[in-house]
Write a protein that holds these residues in place. Structure first.
Motif, PDB file in Angstrom:
ATOM      1  N   GLU A 102    -119.260  87.927  -4.791  1.00 34.47           N
ATOM      2  CA  GLU A 102    -119.776  86.441  -4.659  1.00 34.47           C
ATOM      3  C   GLU A 102    -118.315  85.500  -4.489  1.00 34.47           C
ATOM      4  OE1 GLU A 102    -123.581  88.248  -4.784  1.00 34.47           O
ATOM      5  OE2 GLU A 102    -122.203  88.020  -5.545  1.00 34.47           O
ATOM      6  N   VAL A 103    -118.274  85.436  -6.404  1.00 32.82           N
ATOM      7  CA  VAL A 103    -116.850  84.761  -6.373  1.00 32.82           C
ATOM      8  C   VAL A 103    -115.416  84.811  -5.759  1.00 32.82           C
ATOM      9  CG1 VAL A 103    -115.410  86.120  -8.314  1.00 32.82           C
ATOM     10  CG2 VAL A 103    -116.011  83.358  -8.241  1.00 32.82           C
ATOM     11  N   VAL A 104    -115.231  86.413  -5.565  1.00 29.67           N
ATOM     12  CA  VAL A 104    -113.897  86.987  -4.526  1.00 29.67           C
ATOM     13  C   VAL A 104    -114.710  86.205  -2.748  1.00 29.67           C
ATOM     14  CG1 VAL A 104    -112.378  88.335  -3.619  1.00 29.67           C
ATOM     15  CG2 VAL A 104    -113.211  88.898  -5.711  1.00 29.67           C
ATOM     16  N   LEU A 105    -115.603  86.444  -1.799  1.00 32.34           N
ATOM     17  CA  LEU A 105    -115.988  85.743  -1.280  1.00 32.34           C
ATOM     18  C   LEU A 105    -115.645  84.463  -1.100  1.00 32.34           C
ATOM     19  CD1 LEU A 105    -117.983  84.897   1.082  1.00 32.34           C
ATOM     20  CD2 LEU A 105    -116.637  86.379   1.624  1.00 32.34           C
ATOM     21  N   VAL A 106    -116.562  83.493  -1.999  1.00 33.70           N
ATOM     22  CA  VAL A 106    -116.123  82.177  -1.739  1.00 33.70           C
ATOM     23  C   VAL A 106    -114.543  81.110  -1.624  1.00 33.70           C
ATOM     24  CG1 VAL A 106    -117.062  79.892  -3.185  1.00 33.70           C
ATOM     25  CG2 VAL A 106    -118.389  82.304  -2.445  1.00 33.70           C
ATOM     26  N   MET A 107    -114.254  81.892  -2.660  1.00 35.67           N
ATOM     27  CA  MET A 107    -112.491  81.970  -3.021  1.00 35.67           C
ATOM     28  C   MET A 107    -111.502  81.846  -1.843  1.00 35.67           C
ATOM     29  SD  MET A 107    -110.705  82.340  -7.032  1.00 35.67           S
ATOM     30  CE  MET A 107    -111.650  84.441  -6.928  1.00 35.67           C
ATOM     31  N   GLU A 108    -111.371  82.820  -0.936  1.00 39.69           N
ATOM     32  CA  GLU A 108    -111.384  83.272   0.359  1.00 39.69           C
ATOM     33  C   GLU A 108    -111.850  82.403   1.369  1.00 39.69           C
ATOM     34  OE1 GLU A 108    -108.612  85.585   2.036  1.00 39.69           O
ATOM     35  OE2 GLU A 108    -109.289  85.770   0.599  1.00 39.69           O
ATOM     36  N   ALA A 109    -113.326  82.643   1.477  1.00 38.52           N
ATOM     37  CA  ALA A 109    -113.833  81.498   2.428  1.00 38.52           C
ATOM     38  C   ALA A 109    -113.128  80.133   2.086  1.00 38.52           C
ATOM     39  CB  ALA A 109    -115.083  80.990   2.249  1.00 38.52           C
ATOM     40  N   TYR A 110    -112.952  79.787   1.128  1.00 38.37           N
ATOM     41  CA  TYR A 110    -111.959  78.252   0.672  1.00 38.37           C
ATOM     42  C   TYR A 110    -110.453  78.246   1.199  1.00 38.37           C
ATOM     43  CZ  TYR A 110    -109.591  74.970  -2.106  1.00 38.37           C
ATOM     44  OH  TYR A 110    -107.897  74.012  -1.879  1.00 38.37           O
ATOM     45  N   LYS A 111    -110.187  79.601   0.955  1.00 37.78           N
ATOM     46  CA  LYS A 111    -108.624  79.541   1.319  1.00 37.78           C
ATOM     47  C   LYS A 111    -108.803  79.150   2.995  1.00 37.78           C
ATOM     48  CE  LYS A 111    -105.875  82.556  -0.084  1.00 37.78           C
ATOM     49  NZ  LYS A 111    -104.872  83.650  -0.056  1.00 37.78           N
ATOM     50  N   ALA A 112    -109.178  79.740   3.524  1.00 34.26           N
ATOM     51  CA  ALA A 112    -109.980  79.466   4.778  1.00 34.26           C
ATOM     52  C   ALA A 112    -109.405  77.957   5.240  1.00 34.26           C
ATOM     53  CB  ALA A 112    -110.591  80.673   5.435  1.00 34.26           C
ATOM     54  N   LEU A 113    -110.752  77.605   4.374  1.00 30.12           N
ATOM     55  CA  LEU A 113    -110.719  75.609   4.868  1.00 30.12           C
ATOM     56  C   LEU A 113    -109.933  75.324   4.672  1.00 30.12           C
ATOM     57  CD1 LEU A 113    -112.674  73.353   5.026  1.00 30.12           C
ATOM     58  CD2 LEU A 113    -113.672  73.871   2.866  1.00 30.12           C
ATOM     59  N   ARG A 114    -109.346  75.607   3.558  1.00 35.30           N
ATOM     60  CA  ARG A 114    -107.682  75.154   2.828  1.00 35.30           C
ATOM     61  C   ARG A 114    -106.668  74.961   4.236  1.00 35.30           C
ATOM     62  NH1 ARG A 114    -104.973  77.608  -1.995  1.00 35.30           N
ATOM     63  NH2 ARG A 114    -104.113  79.150  -0.209  1.00 35.30           N
ATOM     64  N   ASP A 115    -106.973  76.697   4.765  1.00 36.49           N
ATOM     65  CA  ASP A 115    -105.042  76.663   5.840  1.00 36.49           C
ATOM     66  C   ASP A 115    -105.772  76.818   6.953  1.00 36.49           C
ATOM     67  OD1 ASP A 115    -104.610  77.301   2.665  1.00 36.49           O
ATOM     68  OD2 ASP A 115    -104.536  79.479   3.011  1.00 36.49           O
ATOM     69  N   ARG A 116    -106.852  76.167   7.587  1.00 40.62           N
ATOM     70  CA  ARG A 116    -107.334  76.163   8.603  1.00 40.62           C
ATOM     71  C   ARG A 116    -107.770  74.975   9.430  1.00 40.62           C
ATOM     72  NH1 ARG A 116    -110.630  81.876   9.183  1.00 40.62           N
ATOM     73  NH2 ARG A 116    -108.810  83.464   7.473  1.00 40.62           N
ATOM     74  N   ALA A 117    -107.141  74.364   8.749  1.00 35.27           N
ATOM     75  CA  ALA A 117    -107.335  72.526   9.422  1.00 35.27           C
ATOM     76  C   ALA A 117    -107.645  72.169  11.144  1.00 35.27           C
ATOM     77  CB  ALA A 117    -106.395  71.458   8.490  1.00 35.27           C
ATOM     78  N   PRO A 118    -108.434  71.481  11.133  1.00 36.80           N
ATOM     79  CA  PRO A 118    -109.397  71.041  10.861  1.00 36.80           C
ATOM     80  C   PRO A 118    -111.215  71.763  10.372  1.00 36.80           C
ATOM     81  CG  PRO A 118    -109.869  70.889  12.912  1.00 36.80           C
ATOM     82  CD  PRO A 118    -108.808  71.646  12.644  1.00 36.80           C
ATOM     83  N   TYR A 119    -110.667  73.086  10.138  1.00 33.93           N
ATOM     84  CA  TYR A 119    -111.963  73.864   9.760  1.00 33.93           C
ATOM     85  C   TYR A 119    -112.633  72.797   8.667  1.00 33.93           C
ATOM     86  CZ  TYR A 119    -114.331  78.091   8.562  1.00 33.93           C
ATOM     87  OH  TYR A 119    -115.713  79.600   7.929  1.00 33.93           O
ATOM     88  N   ARG A 120    -114.059  72.757   9.281  1.00 36.24           N
ATOM     89  CA  ARG A 120    -115.022  71.806   8.751  1.00 36.24           C
ATOM     90  C   ARG A 120    -115.030  72.275   7.177  1.00 36.24           C
ATOM     91  NH1 ARG A 120    -117.617  68.554  13.396  1.00 36.24           N
ATOM     92  NH2 ARG A 120    -115.816  67.829  14.130  1.00 36.24           N
ATOM     93  N   PRO A 121    -115.758  71.473   5.810  1.00 35.68           N
ATOM     94  CA  PRO A 121    -116.200  72.395   4.891  1.00 35.68           C
ATOM     95  C   PRO A 121    -118.116  72.331   5.082  1.00 35.68           C
ATOM     96  CG  PRO A 121    -116.354  70.356   4.489  1.00 35.68           C
ATOM     97  CD  PRO A 121    -115.043  70.464   5.863  1.00 35.68           C
TER      98      PRO A 121
END
Length: 236
Positions: A102-121
């Motif tokens: 889970e922790v690896v998955l959440v970090m990867e999902a965060y990276k997608a959020l950060r790097d693919r703007a305007p991807y919403r939280p």
């Protein structure tokens, strides 16, 4: 788990400042809070990130249904407690191996959020199904993201220490000694981001969140509520 963040990262929520002022009570500095966690918790591990933040966790007395996990990747630090019911599907979506937790998955999902703007939280978090509370700190950008599951199955609280740090933990007794009445449950189905407008609901993104003062005899000084959530619950 415990995360404490300086005013350079997190602006102390006004509602928690007011709760502490309304009913003054003893507080300690953030450093003392971390030291107390390390002293009282078997097998505690802590990570200091300069003057910005300090993270600490332990597997001691964790629930088998809510394991605590810690991960670091490319200056992204994550504390996660709980489990995701749809972990397998999310691994495939993000192209991760079957061993990714889970922790690896959440970090990867965060990276997608950060790097693919305007991807919403709210979009990222709506994809997570299960019982969870987590915090992510991106050291490269000093960005903090904290979230809790919609049913509030994993406890999470936040408060303000004597020196103005904002602290997050699953242990309310740990925080009350350092935050006094400047303390509240972190609202379920919500997230906090210092780069995306503070505290918001990802279940109901358009609904405002308000803080309701608690009675003096309560441990916490306030409770955050998403407007409309009580009405909706009453109609089901």
């Amino acid at each position: 788990m415990l995360g404490v963040f300086s005013g350079e990262v997190v602006e102390a929520p006004e509602e928690l400042v007011l709760a502490g002022s309304r009913t003054p009570s003893p507080k300690t500095r953030a450093g003392e809070l971390v030291d107390r966690f390390i002293r009282k918790t078997e097998g505690a591990v802590s990570v200091r990130l300069g003057s910005l933040a300090q993270l600490a966790y332990s597997h001691s007395q964790q629930s088998p249904l809510r394991p605590r996990l810690f991960g670091v990747k490319e200056e992204i630090f994550c504390l996660f407690e709980g489990n995701l019911d749809n972990l397998g599907r999310l691994r495939q979506h993000h192209g991760l191996s079957k061993n990714a937790n889970e922790v690896v998955l959440v970090m990867e999902a965060y990276k997608a959020l950060r790097d693919r703007a305007p991807y919403r939280p709210s979009t990222m978090l709506a994809h997570l199904s299960g019982s969870f509370a987590f915090l992510i700190f991106d050291l490269a950008t000093s960005t903090l993201l904290v979230a809790r599951d919609p049913d509030g199955k994993v406890p999470l609280f936040w408060g303000i220490t004597a020196d103005g740090y904002v602290a997050f933990s699953d242990d309310v007794d740990l925080l009350k000694g350092s935050c006094g009445k400047s303390l509240a449950p972190f609202p379920q189905g919500c997230f906090y981001s210092n780069s995306l407008g503070g505290l918001k609901s990802y279940e109901n993104p358009k609904n405002k969140i308000t803080a309701i003062p608690e009675k003096e005899e309560e441990v916490c000084g306030a409770t955050f509520k998403v407007e409309g959530s009580v009405v909706l619950a009453a109609t089901h």
